[in-house]
Design an enzyme around this catalytic site. Structure first.
Site, PDB file in Angstrom:
ATOM      1  N   HIS A 111     -54.223 -15.525  22.413  1.00  0.00           N
ATOM      2  CA  HIS A 111     -53.646 -14.371  21.483  1.00  0.00           C
ATOM      3  C   HIS A 111     -52.791 -13.547  22.643  1.00  0.00           C
ATOM      4  CE1 HIS A 111     -53.470 -12.587  17.632  1.00  0.00           C
ATOM      5  NE2 HIS A 111     -53.813 -11.595  17.968  1.00  0.00           N
ATOM      6  N   LYS A 150     -48.263  -9.651  10.942  1.00  0.00           N
ATOM      7  CA  LYS A 150     -47.966  -8.465  12.053  1.00  0.00           C
ATOM      8  C   LYS A 150     -47.733  -9.201  13.236  1.00  0.00           C
ATOM      9  CE  LYS A 150     -51.082  -5.537  13.706  1.00  0.00           C
ATOM     10  NZ  LYS A 150     -52.089  -4.560  13.414  1.00  0.00           N
ATOM     11  N   LYS A 157     -46.938  -9.108  17.062  1.00  0.00           N
ATOM     12  CA  LYS A 157     -47.366  -8.339  18.472  1.00  0.00           C
ATOM     13  C   LYS A 157     -46.454  -8.274  19.322  1.00  0.00           C
ATOM     14  CE  LYS A 157     -51.931  -7.466  17.673  1.00  0.00           C
ATOM     15  NZ  LYS A 157     -52.553  -6.222  17.827  1.00  0.00           N
ATOM     16  N   ASP A 185     -46.446  -4.709  15.779  1.00  0.00           N
ATOM     17  CA  ASP A 185     -47.682  -3.536  16.663  1.00  0.00           C
ATOM     18  C   ASP A 185     -47.376  -3.823  17.981  1.00  0.00           C
ATOM     19  OD1 ASP A 185     -49.757  -2.618  17.551  1.00  0.00           O
ATOM     20  OD2 ASP A 185     -51.067  -3.772  16.951  1.00  0.00           O
ATOM     21  N   GLU A 209     -46.496  -0.438  14.568  1.00  0.00           N
ATOM     22  CA  GLU A 209     -47.745   0.249  14.646  1.00  0.00           C
ATOM     23  C   GLU A 209     -47.769   0.577  16.280  1.00  0.00           C
ATOM     24  OE1 GLU A 209     -50.940  -2.249  13.486  1.00  0.00           O
ATOM     25  OE2 GLU A 209     -52.450  -1.282  15.039  1.00  0.00           O
ATOM     26  N   ASP A 243     -52.677   3.668  15.460  1.00  0.00           N
ATOM     27  CA  ASP A 243     -53.814   2.812  15.564  1.00  0.00           C
ATOM     28  C   ASP A 243     -54.457   3.479  16.972  1.00  0.00           C
ATOM     29  OD1 ASP A 243     -55.827   0.967  15.750  1.00  0.00           O
ATOM     30  OD2 ASP A 243     -54.670  -0.649  16.261  1.00  0.00           O
ATOM     31  N   LYS A 289     -60.409   1.536  11.929  1.00  0.00           N
ATOM     32  CA  LYS A 289     -61.245   0.354  12.550  1.00  0.00           C
ATOM     33  C   LYS A 289     -62.582   1.068  12.459  1.00  0.00           C
ATOM     34  CE  LYS A 289     -57.730  -2.031  15.332  1.00  0.00           C
ATOM     35  NZ  LYS A 289     -57.032  -2.096  16.508  1.00  0.00           N
ATOM     36  N   GLU A 305     -56.629  -6.576   7.945  1.00  0.00           N
ATOM     37  CA  GLU A 305     -56.211  -7.701   8.949  1.00  0.00           C
ATOM     38  C   GLU A 305     -57.481  -8.264   9.304  1.00  0.00           C
ATOM     39  OE1 GLU A 305     -53.741  -6.056  12.161  1.00  0.00           O
ATOM     40  OE2 GLU A 305     -55.593  -5.789  13.050  1.00  0.00           O
TER      41      GLU A 305
END
Ligand code: MG
Length: 370
Positions: free
Chosen positions: A19, A163, A165, A194, A220, A245, A269, A323
């Site tokens: 990721h 989303k 990245k 993001d 984001e 965030d 979060k 998410e």
């Protein structure tokens, strides 16, 4: 309902594919699980998920475990588990910062109280205002063609929100990715970006303007978390809404962002806000400031995902979806009955507490040894 035992377990679960984000490429998620047991045998579980060491924020799974074991567990034993707010205040006094550590303990207190009362946590938060939450999938694949294949597969499986990245590569590379993904998924799928703090002011302005033709819902955290003034400035210069965030951990952060303006959405979060109470407080500040909310994730197991879901169904300002896709990316889990996904959404859980039960045998498979 006195707390009789606090157990802390470190666990590592690999992800199905690397990721890739601006700050690290993740191959496994590191977890701290907390089990609280009362003198009458009620059990509550909490979790903090960390992305490969102190990369996303200052905390790592190891620091979370040490903070709980040394500075929270010793005084928590013997306390009344029903006093979540009183225990939250005492934790805040005894432990500066370290929101992930405090969140894992607070999450276990909510689970325990829900189980003792036989109600889901969302009932204790005022009840749910929705029974499903649209789910975003994060595209963070290093190979461009593989990323397009993944987007197409997810659309076929019912996903309607992605989303992307960004921030690990040059702007031109990320703009090409956004363009190719938009072409692959068509005009009716939501796309968000993001940058995970990966740009400076000039780069962010250039990147966002270059991405404007591809109809993004929001961008984001384009800037480093400390540059809230920069975010306000850029928010006034671009047509795409901005979401904070990493800049927005606490309700105090949310207040500061609201005062500066320029930001339209706050990401919630549980871990960064030191628990469910903190996350709900950020949502209330957003509501008071005319902003919307989104429920993010740190790639939790079904346990942490269930906790995030309780907030996502109970907090009215969550109008941008969520998410918590962790269970879809992790190679294994620690829970007996899974959280359910359907038609690009995550479905509310109505069982007692967080609504899922940790399977100790499954947890043992992933427990760190030595
Ligand atoms: Mg984020």
């Amino acid at each position: 309902m006195k707390i009789a035992d606090v157990r802390v377990v470190l666990a590592d679960i690999p992800v199905k594919r690397p990721h890739a984000m601006s700050f690290t490429t993740l191959r496994a998620v590191n977890f701290v699980l907390v089990r609280l047991t009362t003198d009458d045998g009620v059990v509550g579980w909490g979790e903090a998920a960390c992305l490969g060491g102190p990369t996303w924020s200052e905390e790592s799974a190891e620091s979370v475990a040490a903070t709980i074991e040394r500075y929270i567990a010793p005084w928590l034993v013997g306390r009344d588990a029903a006093g979540i707010e009183a225990l939250r205040i005492e934790m805040t006094r005894r432990v500066q910062g370290n929101p992930f550590a405090r969140a894992a303990v607070e999450m276990a207190l909510w689970d325990l109280n829900g189980r003792a009362l036989g109600v889901p946590v969302h009932r204790l938060l005022g009840g749910r205002v929705r029974d499903r939450v649209p789910l975003s999938w994060s595209l963070a694949v290093e190979d461009g063609d593989a990323e397009i294949d993944e987007a197409r597969e997810r659309v076929a499986a019912g996903h309607r929100i992605f989303k992307i990245k960004t921030g690990a590569h040059a702007v031109a590379h990320d703009v090409t990715r956004v363009r190719r993904i938009r072409e692959a998924v068509g005009p009716d799928v939501s796309l968000r970006v993001d940058a995970n703090q990966g740009w400076d002011r000039a780069t962010a302005l250039r990147a966002i303007r270059a991405m404007e033709p591809f109809d993004l819902d929001f961008v984001e955290q384009p800037l480093p978390r400390w540059d809230v003034a920069g975010m306000a400035e850029i928010g006034r210069q671009v047509a795409v809404p901005l979401m904070a965030d990493e800049s927005c951990f606490s309700p105090q952060d949310a207040m500061a962002i609201a005062r500066l303006g320029g930001v339209s959405i706050l990401a919630l979060k549980i871990t960064k806000s030191a628990g469910i109470i903190g996350a709900m407080a950020v949502a209330r500040v957003a509501e008071a400031a005319g902003m919307g909310c989104y429920v993010g994730c740190m790639i939790e197991t079904w346990l942490g995902t269930a906790a995030y879901l309780q907030v996502a169904v109970a907090a009215a300002p969550v109008t941008w979806g969520c998410e918590p896709f962790g269970p879809l990316l992790l190679t294994g889990d620690v829970v007996r009955e899974p959280v359910r996904y359907a038609d690009g959404a995550i479905l509310a859980l109505d069982g007692p507490g967080l609504g899922v039960t940790v399977d100790e045998a499954r947890l043992k498979e992933w427990t760190r040894r030595g």
